[in-house]
Design an enzyme around this catalytic site. Structure first.
Site, short mmCIF file in Angstrom:
data_model
loop_
_atom_site.label_atom_id
_atom_site.label_comp_id
_atom_site.label_asym_id
_atom_site.label_seq_id
_atom_site.Cartn_x
_atom_site.Cartn_y
_atom_site.Cartn_z
N LYS A 13 0.59 -1.19 0.56
CA LYS A 13 0.47 -0.25 -0.29
C LYS A 13 0.41 1.67 -0.37
O LYS A 13 0.62 2.14 -0.48
CB LYS A 13 -0.89 0.12 1.64
CG LYS A 13 -1.92 -0.99 1.11
CD LYS A 13 -2.75 -1.16 2.50
CE LYS A 13 -2.02 -0.93 3.62
NZ LYS A 13 -1.40 -2.53 4.39
N ARG A 88 -9.45 1.57 8.02
CA ARG A 88 -9.60 0.37 8.53
C ARG A 88 -10.83 -0.43 9.70
O ARG A 88 -10.75 -1.23 9.87
CB ARG A 88 -8.18 0.32 9.58
CG ARG A 88 -6.70 -0.14 8.64
CD ARG A 88 -6.05 0.50 9.83
NE ARG A 88 -5.17 -0.58 8.89
CZ ARG A 88 -4.71 -0.11 8.26
NH1 ARG A 88 -3.44 0.77 8.19
NH2 ARG A 88 -2.33 -0.20 8.44
N ARG A 127 11.73 -6.03 5.57
CA ARG A 127 11.28 -4.99 5.81
C ARG A 127 12.01 -5.05 6.76
O ARG A 127 13.39 -3.53 7.29
CB ARG A 127 10.05 -4.02 5.83
CG ARG A 127 10.79 -3.34 6.07
CD ARG A 127 9.14 -2.42 6.11
NE ARG A 127 8.21 -2.39 6.31
CZ ARG A 127 7.26 -2.21 6.40
NH1 ARG A 127 6.51 -1.45 5.57
NH2 ARG A 127 5.81 -2.46 6.83
N ARG A 133 11.90 -1.49 11.49
CA ARG A 133 10.65 -1.22 11.91
C ARG A 133 9.86 -1.72 13.31
O ARG A 133 9.97 -3.51 13.50
CB ARG A 133 9.09 -0.87 10.84
CG ARG A 133 8.31 0.27 11.24
CD ARG A 133 7.61 -0.18 10.04
NE ARG A 133 6.47 -0.29 10.29
CZ ARG A 133 5.54 0.07 9.03
NH1 ARG A 133 6.00 0.17 8.12
NH2 ARG A 133 4.10 -0.68 9.91
N ARG A 144 -1.02 -8.45 13.19
CA ARG A 144 -1.64 -7.19 12.16
C ARG A 144 -1.97 -8.31 11.57
O ARG A 144 -3.40 -7.54 10.72
CB ARG A 144 -0.21 -6.48 12.19
CG ARG A 144 0.27 -5.98 13.12
CD ARG A 144 1.83 -5.51 12.87
NE ARG A 144 1.90 -4.72 11.43
CZ ARG A 144 2.95 -4.92 10.15
NH1 ARG A 144 3.97 -5.07 10.71
NH2 ARG A 144 3.24 -4.53 9.17
P1 B4P Z 1 3.42 -1.29 2.55
O1 B4P Z 1 2.24 -3.02 1.97
O2 B4P Z 1 3.11 -0.64 1.57
O3 B4P Z 1 3.46 -2.00 4.32
P2 B4P Z 1 2.52 -0.65 4.87
O4 B4P Z 1 2.17 0.40 4.14
O5 B4P Z 1 3.84 -0.20 5.57
O6 B4P Z 1 1.47 -1.30 5.76
P3 B4P Z 1 0.78 -1.74 7.05
O7 B4P Z 1 -0.33 -2.34 6.38
O8 B4P Z 1 2.08 -2.37 7.41
O9 B4P Z 1 1.21 -0.32 8.23
P4 B4P Z 1 0.45 0.89 8.04
O10 B4P Z 1 1.99 1.39 8.34
O11 B4P Z 1 -0.33 1.44 7.21
O12 B4P Z 1 5.51 -2.34 2.58
C1 B4P Z 1 5.42 -3.55 3.32
C2 B4P Z 1 6.77 -4.23 1.84
O13 B4P Z 1 6.57 -4.79 1.08
C3 B4P Z 1 8.31 -2.57 2.46
O14 B4P Z 1 8.96 -3.38 2.82
C4 B4P Z 1 7.89 -2.69 0.30
O15 B4P Z 1 8.95 -2.14 0.29
C5 B4P Z 1 8.16 -4.62 0.20
N1 B4P Z 1 6.91 -4.12 -0.88
C6 B4P Z 1 6.06 -3.03 -1.42
N2 B4P Z 1 5.78 -4.15 -2.94
C7 B4P Z 1 6.45 -4.49 -3.40
C8 B4P Z 1 7.02 -5.27 -4.24
N3 B4P Z 1 5.55 -5.23 -4.90
N4 B4P Z 1 7.36 -6.11 -4.76
C9 B4P Z 1 8.70 -6.93 -3.22
N5 B4P Z 1 8.72 -6.47 -2.16
C10 B4P Z 1 7.39 -5.68 -1.62
O16 B4P Z 1 0.22 1.44 9.49
C11 B4P Z 1 1.09 0.31 11.08
C12 B4P Z 1 0.27 0.26 12.01
O17 B4P Z 1 0.00 2.01 12.33
C13 B4P Z 1 -0.82 0.12 12.11
O18 B4P Z 1 -0.33 -1.92 12.36
C14 B4P Z 1 -2.24 0.97 12.90
O19 B4P Z 1 -1.25 0.46 14.69
C15 B4P Z 1 -1.76 1.80 12.59
N6 B4P Z 1 -2.80 2.40 12.21
C16 B4P Z 1 -2.83 2.97 10.92
N7 B4P Z 1 -3.75 3.38 10.28
C17 B4P Z 1 -4.71 2.14 10.98
C18 B4P Z 1 -5.86 2.99 11.37
N8 B4P Z 1 -6.50 3.93 10.05
N9 B4P Z 1 -6.81 2.43 12.48
C19 B4P Z 1 -5.65 2.59 13.48
N10 B4P Z 1 -4.96 1.62 13.47
C20 B4P Z 1 -3.76 2.49 12.32
#
Ligand code: B4P
Length: 197
Positions: A13, A88, A127, A133, A144
């Site tokens: 994402k 979410r 990652r 992280r 998660r």
């Molecule tokens: P991403 O998939 O980009 O992971 P993310 O954005 O960090 O999503 P995530 O759900 O984990 O975290 P978020 O910050 O939203 O990338 C993952 C990895 O994959 C990266 O290393 C990337 O380089 C790699 N990658 C990407 N594309 C690839 C491909 N095509 N091939 C290979 N590798 C690839 O949320 C974190 C925390 O914040 C949540 O757990 C929660 O506690 C809180 N939070 C956020 N939003 C919230 C909400 N709306 N309500 C309540 N809590 C919330």
């Protein structure tokens, strides 16, 4: 243009949100990034956010809705925005619906990035090695994924029933996935326009 991107943790994402936002000239708004920026402060709220994120759970709807409302009120969101990781929960969907109704702005599409569990776990563990992280360890990743399945996956059906859902395979090279997203959004826009004519 108002877009939302959803998917399990690690689906890509955040990676895709930046590219989509650049492509359409709108800001990418990541609640995860906002919470990560916030949790370095030494305040009671920051400590609370840090503990929740390290456990793999969700920050409360009250806090999340308030920070998103503030952000969407900024002038760079006037041409539209891409929400990454929000909504979410069903309550966040309701709050977003109310905001969009008040400002007479529809959601153009909800992108659902598909990726299987083995792949997302492998990405997040990779990652962890690169970025360190604190929520990318095996135990927290499991929580998660479970929280996502229980609280967020049902939202996909809500948006599907509204005809807003655009499902895209998230496996493959990053650029390949972006091209798929742009093509799927174009096709969705054309379908929607045809329905209106
Ligand atoms: P991403 O998939 O980009 O992971 P993310 O954005 O960090 O999503 P995530 O759900 O984990 O975290 P978020 O910050 O939203 O990338 C993952 C990895 O994959 C990266 O290393 C990337 O380089 C790699 N990658 C990407 N594309 C690839 C491909 N095509 N091939 C290979 N590798 C690839 O949320 C974190 C925390 O914040 C949540 O757990 C929660 O506690 C809180 N939070 C956020 N939003 C919230 C909400 N709306 N309500 C309540 N809590 C919330």
């Amino acid at each position: 243009m108002q877009l939302v991107i959803m998917g399990p943790p690690g689906a890509g994402k955040g990676t895709q949100a930046k590219l989509i936002a650049e492509h359409y000239g709108i800001p990418a708004i990541s609640t995860g990034d906002m919470f990560r920026a916030m949790k370095t402060a030494d305040t009671p709220l920051a400590r609370q956010v840090r503990a929740i994120m390290e456990s793999g759970g969700y920050v409360s709807d009250e806090i999340t809705n308030a920070i998103v409302a503030d952000r969407l009120g900024m002038s760079d969101c006037d041409p539209g925005f891409l929400l990454d990781g929000y909504p979410r929960t069903l309550q966040q969907v309701q709050t977003l619906d109310d905001f969009l109704a008040e400002t007479s702005r529809p959601i153009n599409a909800v992108i659902s990035l598909l990726a299987d569990t083995d792949e997302v776990v492998a990405r997040l563990l990779r990652r962890a090695e690169i970025e360190g992280r604190s929520d990318d360890n095996e135990e927290t990743i499991r929580v998660r994924l479970q929280v996502y399945a229980e609280q967020t996956a049902p939202l996909l059906e809500v948006y599907r029933s509204r005809g807003s859902l655009v499902e895209v395979d998230g496996l493959g090279e990053v650029a390949e996935v972006s091209e798929r997203i742009f093509a799927a959004l174009d096709a969705h826009g054309n379908r929607r326009t045809a329905e209106l004519v």
